[in-house]
Design a protein around this motif. Structure first.
Motif, PDB file in Angstrom:
ATOM      1  N   TYR A 194       1.097  -1.318  -0.122  1.00 52.98           N
ATOM      2  CA  TYR A 194      -0.135  -0.147   0.214  1.00 52.98           C
ATOM      3  C   TYR A 194       0.907   1.133   0.132  1.00 52.98           C
ATOM      4  CZ  TYR A 194      -4.087   2.902   1.236  1.00 52.98           C
ATOM      5  OH  TYR A 194      -5.185   3.955   1.225  1.00 52.98           O
ATOM      6  N   TYR A 195       0.375   2.406  -0.452  1.00 57.47           N
ATOM      7  CA  TYR A 195       1.274   3.618  -0.790  1.00 57.47           C
ATOM      8  C   TYR A 195       1.630   4.136   0.655  1.00 57.47           C
ATOM      9  CZ  TYR A 195      -2.337   7.361  -0.223  1.00 57.47           C
ATOM     10  OH  TYR A 195      -3.416   8.034   0.214  1.00 57.47           O
ATOM     11  N   GLN A 196       0.852   3.829   1.591  1.00 56.57           N
ATOM     12  CA  GLN A 196       1.122   4.452   2.867  1.00 56.57           C
ATOM     13  C   GLN A 196       0.634   3.598   4.047  1.00 56.57           C
ATOM     14  OE1 GLN A 196      -0.553   8.024   4.082  1.00 56.57           O
ATOM     15  NE2 GLN A 196      -2.535   7.486   3.157  1.00 56.57           N
ATOM     16  N   VAL A 197       1.194   3.623   5.256  1.00 57.87           N
ATOM     17  CA  VAL A 197       0.641   2.866   6.590  1.00 57.87           C
ATOM     18  C   VAL A 197      -0.700   3.535   6.720  1.00 57.87           C
ATOM     19  CG1 VAL A 197       2.774   2.542   7.645  1.00 57.87           C
ATOM     20  CG2 VAL A 197       1.741   4.564   8.171  1.00 57.87           C
ATOM     21  N   PHE A 219      -7.950  -1.479   5.412  1.00 64.19           N
ATOM     22  CA  PHE A 219      -6.468  -1.830   5.858  1.00 64.19           C
ATOM     23  C   PHE A 219      -6.673  -2.070   7.469  1.00 64.19           C
ATOM     24  CE2 PHE A 219      -6.108  -0.377   1.463  1.00 64.19           C
ATOM     25  CZ  PHE A 219      -5.149  -1.317   0.971  1.00 64.19           C
ATOM     26  N   VAL A 220      -6.210  -3.313   7.808  1.00 66.32           N
ATOM     27  CA  VAL A 220      -5.882  -3.642   9.293  1.00 66.32           C
ATOM     28  C   VAL A 220      -4.837  -3.146   9.513  1.00 66.32           C
ATOM     29  CG1 VAL A 220      -6.091  -5.432  10.926  1.00 66.32           C
ATOM     30  CG2 VAL A 220      -7.494  -5.621   9.081  1.00 66.32           C
ATOM     31  N   HIS A 221      -4.669  -2.280  10.654  1.00 67.91           N
ATOM     32  CA  HIS A 221      -3.252  -1.741  11.282  1.00 67.91           C
ATOM     33  C   HIS A 221      -2.415  -2.777  11.644  1.00 67.91           C
ATOM     34  CE1 HIS A 221      -4.944   2.606  11.741  1.00 67.91           C
ATOM     35  NE2 HIS A 221      -5.479   2.140  10.991  1.00 67.91           N
ATOM     36  N   GLU A 222      -2.965  -3.922  12.336  1.00 72.66           N
ATOM     37  CA  GLU A 222      -2.081  -4.897  13.099  1.00 72.66           C
ATOM     38  C   GLU A 222      -1.404  -5.712  11.786  1.00 72.66           C
ATOM     39  OE1 GLU A 222      -5.117  -3.951  16.021  1.00 72.66           O
ATOM     40  OE2 GLU A 222      -5.023  -4.398  13.885  1.00 72.66           O
ATOM     41  N   LYS A 223      -1.912  -5.905  10.467  1.00 71.03           N
ATOM     42  CA  LYS A 223      -1.515  -6.679   9.773  1.00 71.03           C
ATOM     43  C   LYS A 223      -0.402  -6.033   8.888  1.00 71.03           C
ATOM     44  CE  LYS A 223      -5.696  -9.719   9.626  1.00 71.03           C
ATOM     45  NZ  LYS A 223      -6.880 -10.027   8.896  1.00 71.03           N
ATOM     46  N   CYS A 224      -0.259  -4.777   8.964  1.00 79.29           N
ATOM     47  CA  CYS A 224       0.781  -4.007   8.086  1.00 79.29           C
ATOM     48  C   CYS A 224       2.075  -3.929   8.687  1.00 79.29           C
ATOM     49  CB  CYS A 224       0.259  -2.527   7.969  1.00 79.29           C
ATOM     50  SG  CYS A 224       1.508  -1.588   7.343  1.00 79.29           S
ATOM     51  N   LEU A 225       3.106  -4.323   7.831  1.00 81.10           N
ATOM     52  CA  LEU A 225       4.561  -4.214   8.176  1.00 81.10           C
ATOM     53  C   LEU A 225       5.098  -2.994   7.903  1.00 81.10           C
ATOM     54  CD1 LEU A 225       6.947  -5.577   9.386  1.00 81.10           C
ATOM     55  CD2 LEU A 225       7.563  -6.231   6.992  1.00 81.10           C
ATOM     56  N   PRO A 226       5.195  -1.890   8.794  1.00 81.79           N
ATOM     57  CA  PRO A 226       5.529  -0.506   8.169  1.00 81.79           C
ATOM     58  C   PRO A 226       6.998  -0.701   7.956  1.00 81.79           C
ATOM     59  CG  PRO A 226       4.431  -0.615  10.356  1.00 81.79           C
ATOM     60  CD  PRO A 226       4.765  -1.823  10.036  1.00 81.79           C
ATOM     61  N   ILE A 227       7.349   0.058   6.873  1.00 78.41           N
ATOM     62  CA  ILE A 227       8.588   0.254   6.460  1.00 78.41           C
ATOM     63  C   ILE A 227       9.055   1.719   6.684  1.00 78.41           C
ATOM     64  CG2 ILE A 227      10.405   0.093   4.498  1.00 78.41           C
ATOM     65  CD1 ILE A 227       8.896  -2.612   5.472  1.00 78.41           C
ATOM     66  N   VAL A 228       9.804   2.053   7.739  1.00 77.82           N
ATOM     67  CA  VAL A 228       9.962   3.395   8.097  1.00 77.82           C
ATOM     68  C   VAL A 228      11.102   3.757   7.502  1.00 77.82           C
ATOM     69  CG1 VAL A 228      10.237   4.675   9.990  1.00 77.82           C
ATOM     70  CG2 VAL A 228       8.761   2.920  10.240  1.00 77.82           C
ATOM     71  N   ILE A 229      11.410   5.011   6.808  1.00 75.20           N
ATOM     72  CA  ILE A 229      12.364   5.531   6.061  1.00 75.20           C
ATOM     73  C   ILE A 229      12.856   6.788   6.760  1.00 75.20           C
ATOM     74  CG2 ILE A 229      11.086   6.453   4.386  1.00 75.20           C
ATOM     75  CD1 ILE A 229      13.460   5.886   2.355  1.00 75.20           C
ATOM     76  N   VAL A 230      14.235   6.804   7.158  1.00 73.33           N
ATOM     77  CA  VAL A 230      14.689   7.890   7.836  1.00 73.33           C
ATOM     78  C   VAL A 230      15.790   8.607   7.130  1.00 73.33           C
ATOM     79  CG1 VAL A 230      16.311   6.320   9.263  1.00 73.33           C
ATOM     80  CG2 VAL A 230      15.721   8.528  10.128  1.00 73.33           C
ATOM     81  N   ARG A 231      15.993   9.688   7.184  1.00 70.50           N
ATOM     82  CA  ARG A 231      17.112  10.428   6.304  1.00 70.50           C
ATOM     83  C   ARG A 231      18.020  11.150   7.014  1.00 70.50           C
ATOM     84  NH1 ARG A 231      15.786  14.742   1.574  1.00 70.50           N
ATOM     85  NH2 ARG A 231      17.798  14.835   0.675  1.00 70.50           N
ATOM     86  N   ASP A 232      19.310  11.444   6.690  1.00 70.56           N
ATOM     87  CA  ASP A 232      20.278  12.159   7.465  1.00 70.56           C
ATOM     88  C   ASP A 232      19.411  13.452   7.960  1.00 70.56           C
ATOM     89  OD1 ASP A 232      22.446  13.814   8.303  1.00 70.56           O
ATOM     90  OD2 ASP A 232      22.982  14.365   6.112  1.00 70.56           O
ATOM     91  N   PRO A 233      19.418  13.937   9.085  1.00 64.27           N
ATOM     92  CA  PRO A 233      18.938  14.992   9.415  1.00 64.27           C
ATOM     93  C   PRO A 233      19.236  16.473   8.904  1.00 64.27           C
ATOM     94  CG  PRO A 233      19.882  14.382  11.174  1.00 64.27           C
ATOM     95  CD  PRO A 233      20.085  13.363   9.991  1.00 64.27           C
ATOM     96  N   TYR A 234      20.602  16.622   8.542  1.00 58.22           N
ATOM     97  CA  TYR A 234      21.104  17.757   7.835  1.00 58.22           C
ATOM     98  C   TYR A 234      20.586  17.998   6.376  1.00 58.22           C
ATOM     99  CZ  TYR A 234      24.290  18.240  11.924  1.00 58.22           C
ATOM    100  OH  TYR A 234      24.608  18.409  13.294  1.00 58.22           O
TER     101      TYR A 234
END
Length: 418
Positions: A194-197, A219-234
């Motif tokens: 899915y395009y977003q959680v 969409f059931v929240h508990e069945k989602c595997l979130p792929i969290v993406i983080v970027r260099d804060p600077y």
């Protein structure tokens, strides 16, 4: 004329005396190099007067602190071609060839690749895990991708039947969530992406189980595997200056990213704080320091909707507070955290790990890169531009004053930065 010469000589001598004996004001002292971070605002609120030797020592500590966040020009050894895949280590040129963008490079850009690679490895090569929670990180090699949360994959596969599993990206604005989603759809077969959680990819983690994004009602929240993406804060702050989306704070084309207001900023902008009661740092006040600069940083306000408005002490506080709940994961649900930079340099390895996590395989022998902008809105950045921007060490500190840099170094979450 002799009088004029005497006056000019005296003025020059006094100027040189100020130059070589200048010491920073007291509010810039007090950096704790052992722990790398202070309690909130301790640096800017420090008012004790120090002796000259103490000030010199503290200034050296400040320089050491700032150097930690600057790219180093260290030698880099490129592995022989036959060893590139044995430990998932990849050269920048190889990635550019795989993505099919080498032919678009100019001779000047080709010549710059080795330097870009040196800077890249200094900025993004994973360090040895040593802080709390870092043992949950998986890295294929010393210079490979860094992926958090793979230890929760088995629990996810046991809890959710294969035909009900799905992945979805989550991340702050300007972190590559659209590119991540496109990569998931193109490269992982037999699983929905899915395009977003379902609670909203840009929403705070606390909205999980308590908010439903438009179109995600089934969409059931508990069945989602979130792929969290983080970027260099600077680099992330630089992108926020260009496309702030729903984030609001006082800034302009010649003053961004701004963290600590100067006297001139205070004269230009009346309200650097939207709501004093919403300051996360309780010891923050609106008083000025001994140079007339505000002690309180530029507050950030995000309006997700009329019923969901979030406040953050600064852009740094936004980065910390948005990602920390996913990092700490106090509820213990399955989730994976990947780095924006690894989705550029090590995307095939990252996708392979995600596919294994949900119990399927990659959809093709050759990884399908998203070389054009995956966005239909905001700032459009191609794959090649994203790599070149991320390897631009000077761009990380563009627009930051000395006080901004010190504030960032002291307030960024050290565990997540590691």
């Amino acid at each position: 004329s002799s009088v004029i010469s005497w006056v000019l000589s005296g003025a020059l001598a006094f100027s040189l005396f100020q130059t070589f004996t200048y010491q920073p004001p007291s509010h810039l002292d007090g950096i704790d190099t052992e722990h790398g971070v202070h309690h909130p605002h301790q640096l800017l609120l420090e008012s004790s007067k120090l002796s000259i030797p103490q000030q010199q020592q503290q200034q050296q500590q400040s320089n050491n602190m700032l150097q930690k966040y600057q790219p180093l020009d260290a030698p880099h050894v490129t592995l022989p071609h036959e060893e590139l895949f044995t430990n998932n280590t990849r050269t920048l040129m190889q990635v550019l060839k795989e993505a099919g963008v080498v032919d678009t490079l100019t001779r000047e850009e080709l010549d710059a690749v080795p330097q870009l690679e040196r800077v890249w490895n200094q900025l993004y090569s994973p360090r040895s895990p040593r802080s709390t929670g870092a043992t949950n990180a998986t890295t294929s090699a010393s210079t490979g991708p860094l992926i958090y949360g793979l230890e929760t994959c088995e629990a996810y596969r046991q809890m959710v039947p294969l035909n009900e599993r799905y992945t979805a990206p989550a991340g702050m604005f300007n972190t590559g969530t659209n590119n991540l989603q496109t990569s998931l759809q193109k490269n992982i077969k037999d699983i929905r992406s899915y395009y977003q959680v379902p609670w909203g990819k840009h929403r705070m983690e606390a909205r999980r189980l308590h908010h439903v994004a438009p179109g995600a009602e089934k969409f059931v929240h508990e069945k989602c595997l979130p792929i969290v993406i983080v970027r260099d804060p600077y680099h992330w702050m630089q992108s926020m200056c260009k496309s702030p989306y729903a984030a609001h704070w006082r800034h302009g084309p010649h003053r961004c990213p701004n963290l600590v207001p100067s006297k001139r900023d205070n004269e230009k902008w009346d309200n650097i704080v939207f709501d004093q009661k919403e300051l996360h740092t309780k010891d923050a006040t609106t008083r000025n320091d001994d140079e007339g600069d505000s002690v309180t940083p530029f507050q950030v306000k995000i309006t997700f909707d009329k019923d969901d408005i979030e406040y953050f002490d600064s852009l740094i506080d936004l980065w910390n507070e948005w990602y920390r709940p996913y990092w700490k994961n106090k509820d213990g649900y399955p989730r994976i955290i990947v780095r924006f930079e690894d989705m550029l340099m090590h995307a095939p390895v990252v996708m392979d790990q995600i596919a294994k996590c949900v119990g399927v395989e990659l959809g093709a022998k050759e990884y399908k890169y998203q070389t054009d902008s995956a966005k239909g809105h905001g700032s459009h950045t191609t794959f090649l531009k994203a790599i070149m921007k991320s390897a631009d060490g000077e761009m990380r500190s563009k627009g930051l004053t000395l006080k901004d840099k010190i504030y960032a170094a002291q307030h960024l979450d050290t565990e997540m930065m590691e």
